[in-house]
Design a protein around this motif. Sequence first.
Motif, PDB file in Angstrom:
ATOM      1  N   HIS A  36      -8.551   6.084   3.898  1.00  0.00           N
ATOM      2  CA  HIS A  36      -9.473   7.227   3.868  1.00  0.00           C
ATOM      3  C   HIS A  36      -8.953   8.322   2.933  1.00  0.00           C
ATOM      4  CE1 HIS A  36     -12.265  10.331   5.177  1.00  0.00           C
ATOM      5  NE2 HIS A  36     -11.210  11.128   5.187  1.00  0.00           N
ATOM      6  N   VAL A  37      -7.677   8.624   3.044  1.00  0.00           N
ATOM      7  CA  VAL A  37      -7.093   9.692   2.212  1.00  0.00           C
ATOM      8  C   VAL A  37      -7.214   9.336   0.727  1.00  0.00           C
ATOM      9  CG1 VAL A  37      -4.910  10.830   1.591  1.00  0.00           C
ATOM     10  CG2 VAL A  37      -5.563  10.607   3.996  1.00  0.00           C
ATOM     11  N   ILE A  38      -7.022   8.076   0.402  1.00  0.00           N
ATOM     12  CA  ILE A  38      -7.096   7.649  -0.995  1.00  0.00           C
ATOM     13  C   ILE A  38      -8.533   7.627  -1.511  1.00  0.00           C
ATOM     14  CG2 ILE A  38      -6.742   5.680  -2.556  1.00  0.00           C
ATOM     15  CD1 ILE A  38      -4.250   4.994  -0.839  1.00  0.00           C
ATOM     16  N   GLY A  39      -9.471   7.106  -0.709  1.00  0.00           N
ATOM     17  CA  GLY A  39     -10.817   6.900  -1.249  1.00  0.00           C
ATOM     18  C   GLY A  39     -11.977   7.174  -0.317  1.00  0.00           C
ATOM     19  N   GLY A  40     -11.722   7.822   0.812  1.00  0.00           N
ATOM     20  CA  GLY A  40     -12.813   8.175   1.720  1.00  0.00           C
ATOM     21  C   GLY A  40     -13.466   6.960   2.362  1.00  0.00           C
ATOM     22  N   PRO A  41     -14.642   7.180   2.933  1.00  0.00           N
ATOM     23  CA  PRO A  41     -15.313   6.099   3.659  1.00  0.00           C
ATOM     24  C   PRO A  41     -15.728   4.934   2.770  1.00  0.00           C
ATOM     25  CG  PRO A  41     -16.762   8.004   3.488  1.00  0.00           C
ATOM     26  CD  PRO A  41     -15.419   8.435   2.977  1.00  0.00           C
ATOM     27  N   TRP A  42     -15.970   5.202   1.497  1.00  0.00           N
ATOM     28  CA  TRP A  42     -16.403   4.119   0.604  1.00  0.00           C
ATOM     29  C   TRP A  42     -15.280   3.119   0.381  1.00  0.00           C
ATOM     30  CZ3 TRP A  42     -21.221   4.540   1.135  1.00  0.00           C
ATOM     31  CH2 TRP A  42     -21.810   5.796   1.236  1.00  0.00           C
ATOM     32  N   LEU A  43     -14.066   3.613   0.236  1.00  0.00           N
ATOM     33  CA  LEU A  43     -12.927   2.707   0.095  1.00  0.00           C
ATOM     34  C   LEU A  43     -12.666   1.981   1.412  1.00  0.00           C
ATOM     35  CD1 LEU A  43     -10.818   1.540  -1.782  1.00  0.00           C
ATOM     36  CD2 LEU A  43      -9.282   3.420  -1.129  1.00  0.00           C
ATOM     37  N   LEU A  44     -12.895   2.653   2.535  1.00  0.00           N
ATOM     38  CA  LEU A  44     -12.726   1.993   3.825  1.00  0.00           C
ATOM     39  C   LEU A  44     -13.732   0.849   3.975  1.00  0.00           C
ATOM     40  CD1 LEU A  44     -11.175   1.814   6.459  1.00  0.00           C
ATOM     41  CD2 LEU A  44     -12.671   3.594   7.404  1.00  0.00           C
ATOM     42  N   ILE A  45     -14.955   1.043   3.511  1.00  0.00           N
ATOM     43  CA  ILE A  45     -15.950  -0.038   3.546  1.00  0.00           C
ATOM     44  C   ILE A  45     -15.491  -1.208   2.684  1.00  0.00           C
ATOM     45  CG2 ILE A  45     -18.283  -0.694   2.806  1.00  0.00           C
ATOM     46  CD1 ILE A  45     -19.197   2.109   3.715  1.00  0.00           C
ATOM     47  N   ILE A  46     -14.970  -0.922   1.507  1.00  0.00           N
ATOM     48  CA  ILE A  46     -14.464  -1.985   0.630  1.00  0.00           C
ATOM     49  C   ILE A  46     -13.305  -2.716   1.314  1.00  0.00           C
ATOM     50  CG2 ILE A  46     -13.248  -2.420  -1.551  1.00  0.00           C
ATOM     51  CD1 ILE A  46     -15.011  -0.093  -2.712  1.00  0.00           C
ATOM     52  N   ALA A  47     -12.416  -1.962   1.962  1.00  0.00           N
ATOM     53  CA  ALA A  47     -11.283  -2.568   2.661  1.00  0.00           C
ATOM     54  C   ALA A  47     -11.764  -3.448   3.815  1.00  0.00           C
ATOM     55  CB  ALA A  47     -10.339  -1.486   3.175  1.00  0.00           C
ATOM     56  N   ILE A  48     -12.795  -3.014   4.516  1.00  0.00           N
ATOM     57  CA  ILE A  48     -13.351  -3.808   5.611  1.00  0.00           C
ATOM     58  C   ILE A  48     -13.896  -5.132   5.081  1.00  0.00           C
ATOM     59  CG2 ILE A  48     -15.273  -3.935   7.267  1.00  0.00           C
ATOM     60  CD1 ILE A  48     -14.819  -0.834   7.662  1.00  0.00           C
ATOM     61  N   ILE A  49     -14.660  -5.066   4.007  1.00  0.00           N
ATOM     62  CA  ILE A  49     -15.233  -6.288   3.423  1.00  0.00           C
ATOM     63  C   ILE A  49     -14.127  -7.211   2.908  1.00  0.00           C
ATOM     64  CG2 ILE A  49     -16.663  -7.191   1.536  1.00  0.00           C
ATOM     65  CD1 ILE A  49     -18.360  -4.553   1.884  1.00  0.00           C
ATOM     66  N   ALA A  50     -13.179  -6.649   2.178  1.00  0.00           N
ATOM     67  CA  ALA A  50     -12.063  -7.451   1.648  1.00  0.00           C
ATOM     68  C   ALA A  50     -11.227  -8.027   2.787  1.00  0.00           C
ATOM     69  CB  ALA A  50     -11.195  -6.607   0.716  1.00  0.00           C
TER      70      ALA A  50
END
Length: 165
Positions: A36-50
């Motif tokens: 989250h700190v690095i990329g907010g919710p959008w990065l968290l969504i990408i991390a979830i998918i990956a």
Amino acid sequence: MKIAALIATVGGVGHLRPAPGTWGSLIALPMAWLIHVIGGPWLLIIAIIAGFIKGLWATAQVTRGREDHDPSEVVIDEVVGQWIALLPLSFGAWHMGAAITALWPGWVAAFLLFRLFDIAKPGPVGWADRRGDPLGVMLDDVIAGALAALGVVIFAGLSHGVLGL
């Protein structure tokens, strides 16, 4: 197989005892904070998918030829599910421009609700778990995470809306 085992056990966290699923959920918390700190919710969504895709592959690799379709050391599913449970907090903090740690009651709710749904396996969580395959291993925690996220949103609405806290 080594890479698959590292992914499936989240770097060996799945070998911690007792309650490896709880350890997997706990390690997901600082990971989600950093994402989250690095990329907010959008990065968290990408991390979830990956994480889901890599987790599905790794689970298939480590369970191939085994009778146990969901060995306790496989905790990548808990990490992905816990991240889903934390997603409303990531969006809330991002929307308000607040530090995600300021939403600490939501973190507690997300953790406890996710563990509750993951252990109790109500309705669709149990259905996914009973599939008996790597997709079921991942899906039951995705569904538990989604139910926990819904619970977090409901609790936040009650807390901030109805109770005015």
